[in-house]
Design an enzyme around this catalytic site. Structure first.
Site, PDB file in Angstrom:
ATOM      1  N   ASP A  81     -13.809  13.106  15.731  1.00 33.65           N
ATOM      2  CA  ASP A  81     -14.530  11.874  15.432  1.00 33.65           C
ATOM      3  C   ASP A  81     -14.856  11.204  16.759  1.00 33.65           C
ATOM      4  O   ASP A  81     -13.959  10.959  17.562  1.00 33.65           O
ATOM      5  CB  ASP A  81     -13.663  10.960  14.557  1.00 33.65           C
ATOM      6  CG  ASP A  81     -14.382   9.676  14.230  1.00 33.65           C
ATOM      7  OD1 ASP A  81     -15.453   9.760  13.620  1.00 33.65           O
ATOM      8  OD2 ASP A  81     -13.887   8.600  14.596  1.00 33.65           O
ATOM      9  N   GLU A 109     -19.343  15.543  13.532  1.00 34.39           N
ATOM     10  CA  GLU A 109     -20.297  14.831  12.682  1.00 34.39           C
ATOM     11  C   GLU A 109     -21.719  15.181  13.107  1.00 34.39           C
ATOM     12  O   GLU A 109     -21.982  15.373  14.289  1.00 34.39           O
ATOM     13  CB  GLU A 109     -20.110  13.326  12.849  1.00 34.39           C
ATOM     14  CG  GLU A 109     -18.820  12.802  12.309  1.00 34.39           C
ATOM     15  CD  GLU A 109     -18.575  11.391  12.814  1.00 34.39           C
ATOM     16  OE1 GLU A 109     -18.711  10.463  12.022  1.00 34.39           O
ATOM     17  OE2 GLU A 109     -18.260  11.235  13.995  1.00 34.39           O
ATOM     18  N   CYS A 145      -9.949   7.499   1.948  1.00 34.31           N
ATOM     19  CA  CYS A 145      -8.508   7.567   2.181  1.00 34.31           C
ATOM     20  C   CYS A 145      -8.048   9.016   2.161  1.00 34.31           C
ATOM     21  O   CYS A 145      -8.395   9.769   1.254  1.00 34.31           O
ATOM     22  CB  CYS A 145      -7.775   6.759   1.120  1.00 34.31           C
ATOM     23  SG  CYS A 145      -6.003   6.971   1.177  1.00 34.31           S
ATOM     24  N   CYS A 160      -5.282   9.379  -1.080  1.00 33.45           N
ATOM     25  CA  CYS A 160      -5.682   9.423  -2.474  1.00 33.45           C
ATOM     26  C   CYS A 160      -7.175   9.655  -2.682  1.00 33.45           C
ATOM     27  O   CYS A 160      -7.619   9.832  -3.803  1.00 33.45           O
ATOM     28  CB  CYS A 160      -5.271   8.127  -3.177  1.00 33.45           C
ATOM     29  SG  CYS A 160      -6.187   6.698  -2.606  1.00 33.45           S
ATOM     30  N   CYS A 174      -5.358   1.627   2.873  1.00 32.88           N
ATOM     31  CA  CYS A 174      -6.044   1.914   1.611  1.00 32.88           C
ATOM     32  C   CYS A 174      -5.760   0.782   0.612  1.00 32.88           C
ATOM     33  O   CYS A 174      -4.606   0.412   0.401  1.00 32.88           O
ATOM     34  CB  CYS A 174      -5.551   3.245   1.056  1.00 32.88           C
ATOM     35  SG  CYS A 174      -6.332   3.668  -0.486  1.00 32.88           S
ATOM     36  N   CYS A 211      -3.958   2.707  -2.655  1.00 36.80           N
ATOM     37  CA  CYS A 211      -2.583   3.214  -2.631  1.00 36.80           C
ATOM     38  C   CYS A 211      -1.748   2.636  -1.499  1.00 36.80           C
ATOM     39  O   CYS A 211      -0.548   2.909  -1.410  1.00 36.80           O
ATOM     40  CB  CYS A 211      -2.564   4.743  -2.557  1.00 36.80           C
ATOM     41  SG  CYS A 211      -3.106   5.391  -0.986  1.00 36.80           S
ATOM     42  N   ASP A 234      -9.630   6.024  13.057  1.00 28.12           N
ATOM     43  CA  ASP A 234     -10.483   7.101  13.557  1.00 28.12           C
ATOM     44  C   ASP A 234      -9.845   8.471  13.364  1.00 28.12           C
ATOM     45  O   ASP A 234     -10.545   9.463  13.153  1.00 28.12           O
ATOM     46  CB  ASP A 234     -10.801   6.864  15.032  1.00 28.12           C
ATOM     47  CG  ASP A 234     -11.709   5.665  15.194  1.00 28.12           C
ATOM     48  OD1 ASP A 234     -12.744   5.635  14.506  1.00 28.12           O
ATOM     49  OD2 ASP A 234     -11.379   4.759  15.971  1.00 28.12           O
TER      50      ASP A 234
HETATM   51 ZN   LIG Z   1      -5.437   5.711  -0.776  1.00 28.89          ZN
END
Ligand SMILES: [Zn+2]
Length: 457
Positions: free
Chosen positions: A230, A317, A389, A392, A407, A410, A417
């Protein structure tokens, strides 16, 4: 195998003057050729029939830039060959002797250099048509008229010889150069490009040895380990193995900014077109060159570090940097018609930092080194990579609070990053596992790859 070696030249004063003179002449010739093609196209566009005068078949005005009645020469070859029509480039090359008759000073320039100058325009057109045919592909915009700052080189394709630390260039004679590394035995010189930079002339010699095999890239089916990268500004690269690489900000750090400001101010304070102003301008240029060289060296170091990791593929990317650097939209007060603040002055600083990081150059270097060591570079769509995330899979903009990633679904916490780098890695994995057959491999950019070879230390 085909590679490029770059050396710094040591021309004498007469040779320096001659080369600068050549560049000026070639630039005006390039612009003249472009103008000729534009006028021909405009004429045919108005007349309605675009190119094929022999069969009178209609042709597409976008893909055909052949002249029917251009200023330069006959559009048809004499003999009944397979493809008797000359391209615009052929026409302009055959018109070169007439150019030399009309303007005798052009006879000073080596004839292959002049021909390559026309071919340079051909390549510019070709790159443009690639994009015109498929807007999403990697291509270039319409050829532009050149000025002193973006036309600084010329190319030989024949007659160049190298002996020790001397190089022979037709019509320029023997010239000394800094032989920083010897050309390996077995390689022959295919072409050589001379380029003017702020601190002097450089030559980039293209050498080939057909007996040495090209690098083989691993097929996607054999990819087992992937590392995700990244790119950022506070840290240049975040890797999915929690590794971070610093961004030294060669142009936008405080010290360089200050020096640059002072030197630029010294230029502005001098009388216009004076000798002192020229001297001050040269100092600014040299500073820019030093910055560019430092960045170059650092990027090779970073690219080496990433590619030498124990992986089969590197996921990056697929950034659209020019879109990221786009200006803010102007805001207008509806009642008074005045322009309101739109944050462009803040964006300007960010844009400079983006240019300074020059991610696309770094990606090119990674691609080059990866190809050299038989690894693959996988480009993934950057959409949602910084919002998803890892724990999850929840996607939300408010997941991210600057460098922290929390997140909201969760409560999982991580560095933002590095989380993004892991998402990039996972995206690449899904490409490899599922639809590697449908994956369109990024096309090699010929222009950029050539530029890259020239950067090879
Ligand atoms: Zn999450």
């Amino acid at each position: 195998m085909l590679t490029n070696y770059v050396y710094k030249l040591r021309p004498n004063i007469a040779q320096q003057l001659k080369m600068s003179n050549w560049v000026d002449m070639l630039r005006s010739h390039y612009n003249w050729c472009l103008n000729d093609r534009l006028t021909q196209y405009a004429q045919q566009y108005i007349q309605g029939d675009y190119c094929d005068i022999r069969t009178k078949a209609e042709a597409c005005p976008i893909t055909c830039f052949v002249s029917k009645n251009g200023a330069t020469g006959e559009a048809w070859k004499d003999s009944q060959q397979k493809n008797p029509r000359r391209s615009a480039g052929d026409i302009q090359i055959t018109a070169l002797p007439e150019l030399k008759k009309a303007r005798p000073w052009y006879a000073e320039i080596d004839s292959t250099v002049l021909q390559q100058n026309v071919k340079r325009l051909d390549i510019a057109y070709k790159n443009f048509f690639v994009r015109a045919a498929c807007p999403k592909s990697i291509g270039r915009g319409f050829p532009k008229f050149k000025n002193r700052s973006n036309f600084t080189s010329f190319t030989y394709v024949m007659g160049v010889k190298v002996q020790g630390d001397k190089i022979y260039l037709p019509k320029l004679g023997w010239m000394r150069f800094f032989n920083s590394r010897p050309i390996p035995t077995g390689f022959t010189i295919k072409a050589c490009t001379l380029r003017k930079r702020q601190d002097g002339w450089y030559v980039s010699i293209r050498i080939e040895d057909k007996t040495v095999p090209d690098y083989v890239v691993k097929p996607l089916t054999e990819v087992k380990k992937i590392i995700g990268c990244d790119f950022g500004i506070t840290k240049l690269v975040h890797l999915s193995d929690n590794y971070q690489i610093e961004n030294p900000k060669f142009l936008t750090n405080k010290k360089t900014k200050r020096i640059l400001k002072v030197r630029q101010r010294r230029v502005n304070q001098k009388v216009k077109s004076s000798a002192n102003r020229k001297k001050a301008t040269i100092k600014v240029g040299k500073l820019h060159k030093i910055i560019a060289d430092k960045r170059q060296a650092y990027q090779w170091y970073v690219a080496n570090k990433i590619v030498s990791k124990n992986v089969d593929a590197i996921a990056v990317e697929d950034l659209n940097v020019s879109a990221m650097k786009r200006r803010c939209k102007p805001k207008v007060d509806e009642q008074t018609g005045r322009f309101l603040k739109n944050g462009q002055s803040r964006k300007k600083g960010l844009n400079r930092s983006i240019s300074d990081a020059s991610w696309s150059d770094l990606i090119l270097k990674i691609e080059y080194l990866a190809a050299k060591s038989g690894k693959v570079v996988i480009k993934v769509n950057p959409k949602h990579t910084s919002q998803k995330c890892q724990n999850c899979g929840h996607i939300d903009k408010s997941n991210r609070d600057r460098e922290k990633f929390i997140c909201i679904s969760c409560g999982w916490m991580h560095h933002a990053d590095i989380n993004a780098a892991k998402n990039i890695r996972d995206k690449a994995f899904s490409i490899v596992r599922e639809d590697f057959s449908e994956l369109k491999r990024p096309k090699q950019r010929c222009g950029d790859i050539t530029a890259l070879y020239e950067q090879t230390p």
